[in-house]
Write an enzyme that holds these catalytic residues in place. Structure first.
Site, short mmCIF file in Angstrom:
data_model
loop_
_atom_site.label_atom_id
_atom_site.label_comp_id
_atom_site.label_asym_id
_atom_site.label_seq_id
_atom_site.Cartn_x
_atom_site.Cartn_y
_atom_site.Cartn_z
N THR A 122 0.84 -1.21 0.00
CA THR A 122 0.00 0.00 0.00
C THR A 122 0.88 1.26 0.00
OG1 THR A 122 -0.43 0.14 2.38
CG2 THR A 122 -1.85 -1.34 1.09
N GLU A 140 1.21 -3.27 4.59
CA GLU A 140 0.32 -2.12 4.79
C GLU A 140 1.12 -0.83 5.01
OE1 GLU A 140 -2.21 -0.47 4.77
OE2 GLU A 140 -4.05 -1.63 4.82
N HIS A 141 0.39 0.29 5.15
CA HIS A 141 0.98 1.62 5.18
C HIS A 141 2.10 1.82 6.20
CE1 HIS A 141 -0.97 2.64 9.02
NE2 HIS A 141 -1.88 1.77 8.61
N ASP A 142 3.05 2.65 5.86
CA ASP A 142 4.09 3.14 6.77
C ASP A 142 5.02 2.07 7.32
OD1 ASP A 142 3.27 6.00 6.81
OD2 ASP A 142 1.43 5.18 7.67
N ASN A 160 2.71 0.40 10.07
CA ASN A 160 3.68 0.84 11.09
C ASN A 160 4.46 -0.32 11.70
OD1 ASN A 160 3.38 3.83 11.31
ND2 ASN A 160 1.26 3.26 11.72
#
Ligand SMILES: CC(C)(COP(=O)(O)OP(=O)(O)OC[C@H]1O[C@@H](n2cnc3c(N)ncnc32)[C@H](O)[C@@H]1OP(=O)(O)O)[C@@H](O)C(=O)NCCC(=O)NCCS
Length: 220
Positions: A122, A140-142, A160
């Site tokens: 992402t 997933e993000h970050d 994260n």
């Protein structure tokens, strides 16, 4: 005119999974699959799944304007050794990606990755060199992922999360999201067993299994 030569390094299970992706990627670029071979250090056949198998020295001796290889070896230490060897011989890292991989915004992907079908990456993600993401894995993000990290099929890496160099994440593992500024960290060289549900940091070198994931062994 001499043309580039492309290789999937490794003709075992991992390499045989990457080869069709490599073939399709070259076809999309209009490059004939005669310019694509397996490299294997101990070839068991001259042809595997329709593709020639060369020893590494033979690969270097074939006529080519440039040489590219994707390192299709699940063992990350071995992958790193081969990366060093290839670099010394002028063989360039090659990223091979299935045509249905989804990469969203602001993704940095290091050289030499192998991304299998249905992988999703992402947004706002940093990934190091020679990453393997097997079938249906997502990031997933970050997230920040180091060099020579391996995802087996079906890894769910939520937002994260930091995964350090040489970590191996087993099939179907689920990694809980961290927080902005306080990521969940999977340490260097750690192994997450298949099916594990990781809810907290994993120390470097440790192997964890189970739901919730608990220490299985530690390299010290
Ligand atoms: C965790 C792991 C690294 C341990 O490997 P290992 O040291 O060879 O372990 P063994 O297979 O000898 O099993 C030892 C014990 O742990 C258990 N075990 C192994 N893996 C387990 C897992 N993921 N979750 C829970 N228990 C596990 C075994 O049942 C066995 O238990 P027992 O002693 O009570 O019989 C490995 O099983 C694993 O999960 N690897 C990832 C595999 C994968 O995703 N492959 C994808 C290929 S594309």
């Amino acid at each position: 005119m001499t043309q580039p030569l492309f290789a999937v390094y490794g003709a075992s299970g991992c390499g045989r999974g990457v080869m069709p992706l490599a073939r399709a990627q070259l076809a999309r670029q209009g490059i004939a699959d005669a310019r694509l071979v397996f490299i294997d250090d101990a070839p068991v056949a001259a042809v595997v799944n329709g593709q020639r198998v060369l020893g590494y020295t033979e690969f270097l001796q074939e006529e080519a304007s440039e040489r590219y290889a994707v390192l299709a070896i699940a063992n990350s230490k071995m992958r790193e050794q081969l990366a060093v060897r290839c670099m010394a011989d002028g063989v360039r890292p090659w990223t091979v990606s299935a045509d249905n991989v989804v990469c969203m915004d602001d993704v940095t992907l290091g050289e030499g990755a192998a991304l299998s079908p249905f992988v999703t990456i992402t947004s706002n993600i940093r990934i190091g060199r020679h990453f393997h993401a097997n079938l249906y894995s997502y990031v997933e993000h970050d997230c920040v992922i180091g060099d020579f990290v391996t995802f087996a099929p079906g890894v769910k890496c939520n937002g994260n999360v930091v995964i350090e160099d040489h970590a191996y994440i087993g099939s179907g593992a689920v990694i809980k999201q961290g927080q902005p500024g306080k990521p969940l960290v999977i340490g260097r060289g750690a192994v997450v067993g298949m099916g594990a549900v990781v809810t907290r940091d994993v120390p470097a070198g440790a192997t964890v299994v189970g739901n919730p994931a608990r220490l299985f062994s530690s390299k010290g």
